[in-house]
Design a protein around this motif. Structure first.
Motif, mmCIF file in Angstrom:
data_model
loop_
_atom_site.group_PDB
_atom_site.id
_atom_site.type_symbol
_atom_site.label_atom_id
_atom_site.label_comp_id
_atom_site.label_asym_id
_atom_site.label_seq_id
_atom_site.Cartn_x
_atom_site.Cartn_y
_atom_site.Cartn_z
ATOM 1 N N THR A 94 19.926 -31.084 19.894
ATOM 2 C CA THR A 94 20.487 -30.952 21.236
ATOM 3 C C THR A 94 20.116 -29.604 21.844
ATOM 4 O O THR A 94 19.759 -29.517 23.024
ATOM 5 N N PHE A 95 20.193 -28.536 21.056
ATOM 6 C CA PHE A 95 19.830 -27.208 21.557
ATOM 7 C C PHE A 95 18.378 -27.196 22.042
ATOM 8 O O PHE A 95 18.075 -26.693 23.134
ATOM 9 N N ARG A 96 17.475 -27.736 21.228
ATOM 10 C CA ARG A 96 16.060 -27.724 21.602
ATOM 11 C C ARG A 96 15.811 -28.601 22.826
ATOM 12 O O ARG A 96 15.024 -28.249 23.708
ATOM 13 N N THR A 97 16.499 -29.737 22.869
ATOM 14 C CA THR A 97 16.359 -30.624 24.023
ATOM 15 C C THR A 97 16.858 -29.942 25.291
ATOM 16 O O THR A 97 16.220 -30.011 26.350
ATOM 17 N N ALA A 98 17.998 -29.269 25.187
ATOM 18 C CA ALA A 98 18.567 -28.583 26.354
ATOM 19 C C ALA A 98 17.630 -27.491 26.852
ATOM 20 O O ALA A 98 17.433 -27.330 28.067
ATOM 21 N N ALA A 99 17.045 -26.733 25.930
ATOM 22 C CA ALA A 99 16.113 -25.674 26.333
ATOM 23 C C ALA A 99 14.896 -26.261 27.033
ATOM 24 O O ALA A 99 14.434 -25.744 28.055
ATOM 25 N N THR A 100 14.378 -27.368 26.494
ATOM 26 C CA THR A 100 13.209 -28.005 27.102
ATOM 27 C C THR A 100 13.533 -28.541 28.485
ATOM 28 O O THR A 100 12.761 -28.363 29.438
ATOM 29 N N ARG A 101 14.685 -29.190 28.614
ATOM 30 C CA ARG A 101 15.064 -29.759 29.911
ATOM 31 C C ARG A 101 15.236 -28.653 30.957
ATOM 32 O O ARG A 101 14.875 -28.825 32.121
ATOM 33 N N TYR A 102 15.772 -27.516 30.533
ATOM 34 C CA TYR A 102 15.950 -26.418 31.488
ATOM 35 C C TYR A 102 14.594 -25.854 31.908
ATOM 36 O O TYR A 102 14.364 -25.569 33.083
ATOM 37 N N ARG A 103 13.685 -25.706 30.941
ATOM 38 C CA ARG A 103 12.374 -25.128 31.249
ATOM 39 C C ARG A 103 11.614 -25.956 32.277
ATOM 40 O O ARG A 103 10.944 -25.415 33.153
ATOM 41 N N PHE A 133 23.990 -21.112 20.067
ATOM 42 C CA PHE A 133 22.866 -21.673 20.822
ATOM 43 C C PHE A 133 21.659 -20.741 20.755
ATOM 44 O O PHE A 133 20.540 -21.154 20.435
ATOM 45 N N SER A 134 21.887 -19.458 21.021
ATOM 46 C CA SER A 134 20.799 -18.486 21.033
ATOM 47 C C SER A 134 20.208 -18.295 19.634
ATOM 48 O O SER A 134 18.985 -18.234 19.456
ATOM 49 N N TYR A 135 21.078 -18.225 18.623
ATOM 50 C CA TYR A 135 20.619 -18.024 17.243
ATOM 51 C C TYR A 135 19.690 -19.153 16.803
ATOM 52 O O TYR A 135 18.612 -18.916 16.240
ATOM 53 N N TRP A 136 20.101 -20.404 17.074
ATOM 54 C CA TRP A 136 19.311 -21.532 16.592
ATOM 55 C C TRP A 136 18.045 -21.742 17.412
ATOM 56 O O TRP A 136 17.052 -22.264 16.890
ATOM 57 N N LEU A 137 18.040 -21.330 18.678
ATOM 58 C CA LEU A 137 16.784 -21.375 19.431
ATOM 59 C C LEU A 137 15.750 -20.478 18.761
ATOM 60 O O LEU A 137 14.579 -20.843 18.618
ATOM 61 N N ASP A 138 16.184 -19.282 18.355
ATOM 62 C CA ASP A 138 15.263 -18.365 17.679
ATOM 63 C C ASP A 138 14.841 -18.913 16.318
ATOM 64 O O ASP A 138 13.663 -18.893 15.965
ATOM 65 N N LYS A 139 15.797 -19.406 15.555
ATOM 66 C CA LYS A 139 15.498 -19.856 14.193
ATOM 67 C C LYS A 139 14.578 -21.071 14.185
ATOM 68 O O LYS A 139 13.709 -21.202 13.320
ATOM 69 N N ASP A 140 14.761 -21.958 15.173
ATOM 70 C CA ASP A 140 13.946 -23.170 15.226
ATOM 71 C C ASP A 140 12.683 -22.995 16.059
ATOM 72 O O ASP A 140 11.965 -23.959 16.314
ATOM 73 N N GLY A 141 12.450 -21.758 16.539
ATOM 74 C CA GLY A 141 11.211 -21.493 17.251
ATOM 75 C C GLY A 141 11.199 -21.947 18.687
ATOM 76 O O GLY A 141 10.131 -22.080 19.284
ATOM 77 N N SER A 142 12.385 -22.195 19.283
ATOM 78 C CA SER A 142 12.437 -22.630 20.677
ATOM 79 C C SER A 142 12.696 -21.479 21.635
ATOM 80 O O SER A 142 12.728 -21.677 22.840
ATOM 81 N N GLY A 143 12.891 -20.272 21.112
ATOM 82 C CA GLY A 143 13.176 -19.130 21.983
ATOM 83 C C GLY A 143 12.048 -18.126 21.939
ATOM 84 O O GLY A 143 12.140 -17.084 21.296
ATOM 85 N N ALA A 160 9.579 -15.160 22.661
ATOM 86 C CA ALA A 160 9.959 -13.802 23.046
ATOM 87 C C ALA A 160 9.736 -13.529 24.522
ATOM 88 O O ALA A 160 10.436 -12.726 25.129
ATOM 89 N N GLU A 161 8.759 -14.203 25.129
ATOM 90 C CA GLU A 161 8.466 -13.902 26.528
ATOM 91 C C GLU A 161 9.440 -14.555 27.489
ATOM 92 O O GLU A 161 9.421 -14.273 28.683
ATOM 93 N N LEU A 162 10.312 -15.453 26.993
ATOM 94 C CA LEU A 162 11.252 -16.115 27.879
ATOM 95 C C LEU A 162 12.410 -15.191 28.202
ATOM 96 O O LEU A 162 12.907 -14.465 27.349
ATOM 97 N N GLN A 163 12.848 -15.254 29.429
ATOM 98 C CA GLN A 163 13.949 -14.402 29.882
ATOM 99 C C GLN A 163 15.243 -14.794 29.201
ATOM 100 O O GLN A 163 15.574 -15.963 29.096
ATOM 101 N N ARG A 164 15.973 -13.840 28.719
ATOM 102 C CA ARG A 164 17.267 -14.109 28.123
ATOM 103 C C ARG A 164 18.341 -14.095 29.190
ATOM 104 O O ARG A 164 19.405 -14.551 29.011
#
Length: 243
Positions: free
Chosen positions: A184-193, A227-237, A239-243
């Motif tokens: 869900t976290f990865r899906t949410a990040a993708t949908r937002y992007r 949410f932020s921790y798992w984006l980083d751990k799963d490679g969905s965050g 570094a160039e993306l704005q926090r």
């Protein structure tokens, strides 16, 4: 609004499909039935798919049960080599989308690709189906790898036992993050992007809560830190993306 990689479950007859591609005019969509070893991409009108969902004969799944899991931290080099070989083949074919989804066009493309890469046509088709089945990412092409307690392995969640730092007094106990929640976290990040010109983790988190966790009890909602921790751990965050 549907996005590529959305998973839709039809109720009668029961089947689950992945959205592979949507044309720019948002008129045509190609889907792929999941869990079927000989499935082929299928062309449908986006209006027809949306109509099934609106009529509640189908539903958009919040979690992708077929998505490839994050790769194990310590993958054998042999598995990485197999993934790289498969990805080179699939990536070259993805350049031919949407022609790749047409049966006649695909037959010619697969034959040419097999000759170029020195593999059999069944192998090329197997790579394609695996790619479509498991989420259209390079990780989908990794060989299945059973990780038996290796260093760096993510601990499983036990029912009733909250992992991580204890919450402050008066706060709900919080949510254990399992594999489905990470999807869900990865899906949410993708949908937002794909729907915003600039990426914001806070914005993606708020949109996720609105889309996936509306009307949930506070204790059943992941925190922004999780949410932020798992984006980083799963490679969905990245570094160039704005926090």
């Amino acid at each position: 609004m549907f996005l590529p990689n959305d998973v839709i479950e039809y109720l009668a007859p029961q089947r689950t499909v992945r959205v592979l591609w949507i044309d720019r005019a948002r008129a045509l969509v190609y889907t792929f039935e999941l869990g079927q070893p000989y499935a082929q991409p299928c062309a449908e009108t986006l209006q027809a798919v949306a109509g099934e969902v609106l009529a509640r004969r189908a539903r958009l799944l919040l979690h992708d049960p077929y998505a490839a899991p994050p790769p194990a931290p310590l993958l054998p080099q042999k598995h990485r080599d197999l993934q790289a070989r498969a990805w080179a083949i699939v990536h070259s074919l993805q350049a031919e989308v949407p022609a790749l989804y047409d049966a006649r066009e695909r037959a010619a493309l697969v034959a040419r690709c097999a000759e170029t890469h020195g593999v059999s046509r069944p192998s090329v088709l197997r790579y394609l189906r695996r790619f479509w089945e498991r989420g259209q990412t390079p990780d989908a092409l990794l060989p299945d790898y059973g990780n038996s307690g290796a260093r760096g392995k993510t601990r499983g969640a036990n029912e009733g036992i909250k992992r991580g730092r204890p919450r402050k007094a008066g706060q709900p106990p919080g949510l254990n993050i399992d594999a489905a929640t990470r999807v869900t976290f990865r899906t949410a990040a993708t949908r937002y992007r794909v729907t915003h010109p600039a990426f914001s983790r806070r914005g993606a988190y708020r949109q996720m809560l609105d889309e996936f966790y509306r009307d949930r009890d506070p204790g059943a909602v992941p925190s922004f830190g999780q949410f932020s921790y798992w984006l980083d751990k799963d490679g969905s965050g990245a570094a160039e993306l704005q926090r």
